[in-house]
Design an enzyme around this catalytic site. Structure first.
Site, mmCIF file in Angstrom:
data_model
loop_
_atom_site.group_PDB
_atom_site.id
_atom_site.type_symbol
_atom_site.label_atom_id
_atom_site.label_comp_id
_atom_site.label_asym_id
_atom_site.label_seq_id
_atom_site.Cartn_x
_atom_site.Cartn_y
_atom_site.Cartn_z
ATOM 1 N N ARG A 21 5.174 -4.645 -7.458
ATOM 2 C CA ARG A 21 3.966 -3.825 -7.372
ATOM 3 C C ARG A 21 4.284 -2.405 -7.808
ATOM 4 O O ARG A 21 5.248 -1.784 -7.323
ATOM 5 C CB ARG A 21 3.423 -3.840 -5.945
ATOM 6 C CG ARG A 21 2.357 -2.787 -5.703
ATOM 7 C CD ARG A 21 1.527 -3.032 -4.468
ATOM 8 N NE ARG A 21 0.981 -1.806 -3.922
ATOM 9 C CZ ARG A 21 0.094 -1.018 -4.518
ATOM 10 N NH1 ARG A 21 -0.362 -1.331 -5.727
ATOM 11 N NH2 ARG A 21 -0.339 0.080 -3.938
ATOM 12 N N GLU A 54 -1.375 -3.209 -0.185
ATOM 13 C CA GLU A 54 -1.082 -4.526 -0.737
ATOM 14 C C GLU A 54 0.286 -5.119 -0.404
ATOM 15 O O GLU A 54 0.452 -6.334 -0.386
ATOM 16 C CB GLU A 54 -1.215 -4.504 -2.280
ATOM 17 C CG GLU A 54 -2.614 -4.343 -2.815
ATOM 18 C CD GLU A 54 -3.099 -2.911 -2.847
ATOM 19 O OE1 GLU A 54 -4.324 -2.696 -2.771
ATOM 20 O OE2 GLU A 54 -2.245 -1.994 -2.932
ATOM 21 N N ASP A 57 -0.732 11.500 -2.696
ATOM 22 C CA ASP A 57 -1.306 12.439 -1.745
ATOM 23 C C ASP A 57 -0.507 12.327 -0.447
ATOM 24 O O ASP A 57 0.361 11.469 -0.332
ATOM 25 C CB ASP A 57 -2.790 12.153 -1.499
ATOM 26 C CG ASP A 57 -3.013 10.745 -0.949
ATOM 27 O OD1 ASP A 57 -2.589 9.768 -1.606
ATOM 28 O OD2 ASP A 57 -3.591 10.609 0.141
#
Length: 241
Positions: free
Chosen positions: A88, A187, A210
């Protein structure tokens, strides 16, 4: 043969797949890394591409947002298309104070508030962990790249995969930080469990876009699309280790 969510044939996907959440980011990665990339999936706009990087086959495909969507695609890739590893490549919100916007997280484990993994083995709090082989390859690639090491900071540790984007129980983020959790995304925990289910490998390499406890330097939407090169280099190294 094609599945309900992937209109590809066996052999269309490489053994290793990079998996961002956003299909547009998948296309951007394919264009950046693989001049020979070809489209292998476009069902529901979830774009997937296969090509080569330095002569080695590689695929990239979006997963959508959230653990339910990622689990659908990971299951079909592992079970129907012979994929061996999924890395990922996405963004995360920082939690730990030492994590700064622009840093990279190699997530070796993922806590979660989702019930998805708890349903797998009743009565067990399943530990969602990454492949040590992939994590080691990503970290070694960072350490071996002097230019990258000078420009970015990589953190190795745990994250949390949440189901809610806009709702967080009061005080939870602070408690997670106190227990060393580096960041939050949506995820990885289910991806790691799906890989374990099929005896395959998975890893999440995340760019911090962030910070949940310090919003002074959050990335813009455009920066989220472009500032992923550092994490991408580590992900490719893991894919081809």
């Amino acid at each position: 043969m094609a599945t309900p969510h992937i209109n590809a044939e066996k052999g269309d996907f490489a053994p290793a797949v990079l998996m961002p959440g956003d299909p547009r980011r998948a296309q951007a990665i394919a264009e950046l890394l693989m001049p020979d990339a070809r489209l292998v999936n476009d069902v529901r706009g979830m774009l997937g591409f296969t090509g080569t990087v330095n002569g080695k086959p590689l695929s990239v495909m979006g997963s959508g947002m959230g653990q339910a969507s990622a689990t659908i695609y990971a299951t079909e890739l592992f079970e129907q298309f012979g994929v061996e590893r999924i890395i990922r490549v996405g963004t995360a919100g920082g939690i730990a104070p030492q994590v700064k916007v622009g840093d990279v997280i190699v997530a070796v484990g993922a806590h979660t508030d989702s019930a998805m993994n708890s349903l797998r083995i009743p009565g067990v709090h399943y530990s969602a962990v990454a492949s040590f082989n992939l994590a080691r390859a990503a970290v070694e690639a960072f350490e071996a790249n002097a230019e990258l090491s000078a420009a970015a900071k990589v953190h190795v540790g745990t994250i949390i995969s949440r189901d809610h984007f806009y709702f967080t129980p009061e005080g939870q983020t602070e408690r997670l930080a106190a227990y060393g959790t580096l960041g939050v995304e949506m995820e990885a925990a289910s991806l790691y469990a799906t890989a374990a289910q099929f005896g395959r490998e998975a890893l999440a390499v995340l760019t911090v876009s962030d910070h949940l406890l310090d919003h002074s330097g959050d990335m813009t939407a455009q920066e989220r699309q472009t500032r992923f090169q550092d994490a991408l280099a580590l992900a490719v190294a893991a894919a081809h280790c």
